[in-house]
Design an enzyme around this catalytic site. Structure first.
Site, mmCIF file in Angstrom:
data_model
loop_
_atom_site.group_PDB
_atom_site.id
_atom_site.type_symbol
_atom_site.label_atom_id
_atom_site.label_comp_id
_atom_site.label_asym_id
_atom_site.label_seq_id
_atom_site.Cartn_x
_atom_site.Cartn_y
_atom_site.Cartn_z
ATOM 1 C CE1 TYR A 156 20.084 86.041 42.261
ATOM 2 C CE2 TYR A 156 21.966 87.040 41.561
ATOM 3 C CZ TYR A 156 20.576 86.263 41.293
ATOM 4 O OH TYR A 156 20.021 86.936 40.300
ATOM 5 N N PRO A 186 21.054 87.535 32.272
ATOM 6 C CG PRO A 186 18.893 88.486 32.704
ATOM 7 C CD PRO A 186 19.877 87.136 32.808
ATOM 8 C CG PHE A 193 17.192 91.421 41.375
ATOM 9 C CD1 PHE A 193 17.039 90.134 41.175
ATOM 10 C CD2 PHE A 193 18.624 92.045 41.751
ATOM 11 C CE1 PHE A 193 18.244 89.509 41.398
ATOM 12 C CE2 PHE A 193 19.728 91.278 41.811
ATOM 13 C CZ PHE A 193 19.613 89.916 41.855
HETATM 14 C C1 8X3 Z 1 21.113 89.799 38.338
HETATM 15 C C2 8X3 Z 1 22.529 90.237 38.030
HETATM 16 O O1 8X3 Z 1 24.641 91.311 38.591
HETATM 17 O O2 8X3 Z 1 22.615 91.775 39.905
HETATM 18 O O3 8X3 Z 1 21.020 88.214 38.409
HETATM 19 O O4 8X3 Z 1 23.522 89.651 40.276
HETATM 20 S S1 8X3 Z 1 23.193 90.684 39.182
#
Ligand code: 8X3
Length: 256
Positions: A156, A186, A193
């Protein structure tokens, strides 16, 4: 800079940051071109956006992983929608949280295909028109994960590091035109998410935000709105933001 009547194309608009961004632009009287895979959810966002004040909404059922579908969607836009002023290149996701050497390759491919290839396909389809029309603004949704890799998140994080490079490269490549290019990066934002990351495991998802006050989709939408309403000669290259409980991807303060 007024956004009234401006055509704003938002990918991943059916939920989270995308849907919040749609509402923020709707409140400014923009015309919204909303794209997502989930047509039902997108229809709900579209009708809410009209209530919030969008001048008009046009929805597209689109999976950004399909290169041909992306190009077709842009080529076949009704003439009244073809001149996109602002692209919010937002569609993206995380899948899985595992050590690199045990990770699911299907998860990796979904992230790479959406967060890197989808981002590129959309930019490739939309930016040429902006260059020809000599106006436009591209906002890329990056992440703090593109700056500092965290354990069990290498792939990711790699996709978001790629998004950062793509955003910076695009800014270099449109130099000499009035097109602006901004990355909004962010930290933890409470949307679905984490539910998506953990394949629907609500318990694991809730733990991500335990003991902190995370950013919201509205916080991110607010920054996007700010970036695109600066005077035309001002290009916000990058905005990196976190909750006050987070210093970076590795350092998070949780209240007991
Ligand atoms: C989202 C932030 O830190 O959960 O992209 O990967 S994190």
């Amino acid at each position: 800079m007024s956004l009234k009547g401006k055509i704003v194309f938002i990918t991943g608009a059916s939920a989270g940051i995308g849907a919040a961004t749609a509402m923020a632009f709707a409140g400014e009287g923009a015309r919204l071109l909303l794209a997502a895979r989930r047509a039902g959810k997108l229809a709900e966002v579209a009708s809410k956006a009209l209530e919030y004040g969008a001048q008009a909404v046009h929805s597209i059922d689109l999976d950004v992983r399909s290169r041909h579908a992306v190009q077709r969607a842009i080529d076949e836009l009704p003439p009244a929608w073809a001149e996109i002023d602002i692209l919010v290149n937002n569609a993206g996701l995380s899948r899985g949280m595992e050590k690199l050497y045990t990770g699911r390759i299907e998860d990796w491919e979904e992230m790479i295909d959406t967060n890197i290839k989808g981002l590129l396909y959309v930019a490739r389809a939309v930016v040429p028109g902006m260059v020809v029309r000599e106006r436009g603004h591209v906002v890329t949704l990056g992440s703090m994960a593109g700056e500092i890799v965290y354990p069990n998140g290498a792939v990711y994080c790699a996709t978001k590091a790629a998004a950062r490079a793509i955003n910076d490269g695009l800014r270099e490549d449109v130099l000499g035109t009035p097109v602006r290019v901004t990355s909004v990066d962010p930290g933890l934002v409470e949307t679905d998410f984490s539910l998506v990351r953990f394949h629907g495991d609500a318990g694991k998802a809730a733990k991500v935000y335990k003991g902190i006050t995370p950013l919201t989709g509205e916080d991110i939408a607010d920054v996007i709105l700010w970036a695109v309403t600066r005077p035309e000669h001002v290009n916000i290259a990058r905005v990196s933001l976190t909750s006050v409980n987070q210093a970076n991807t590795l350092l998070i303060h949780r209240e007991p």
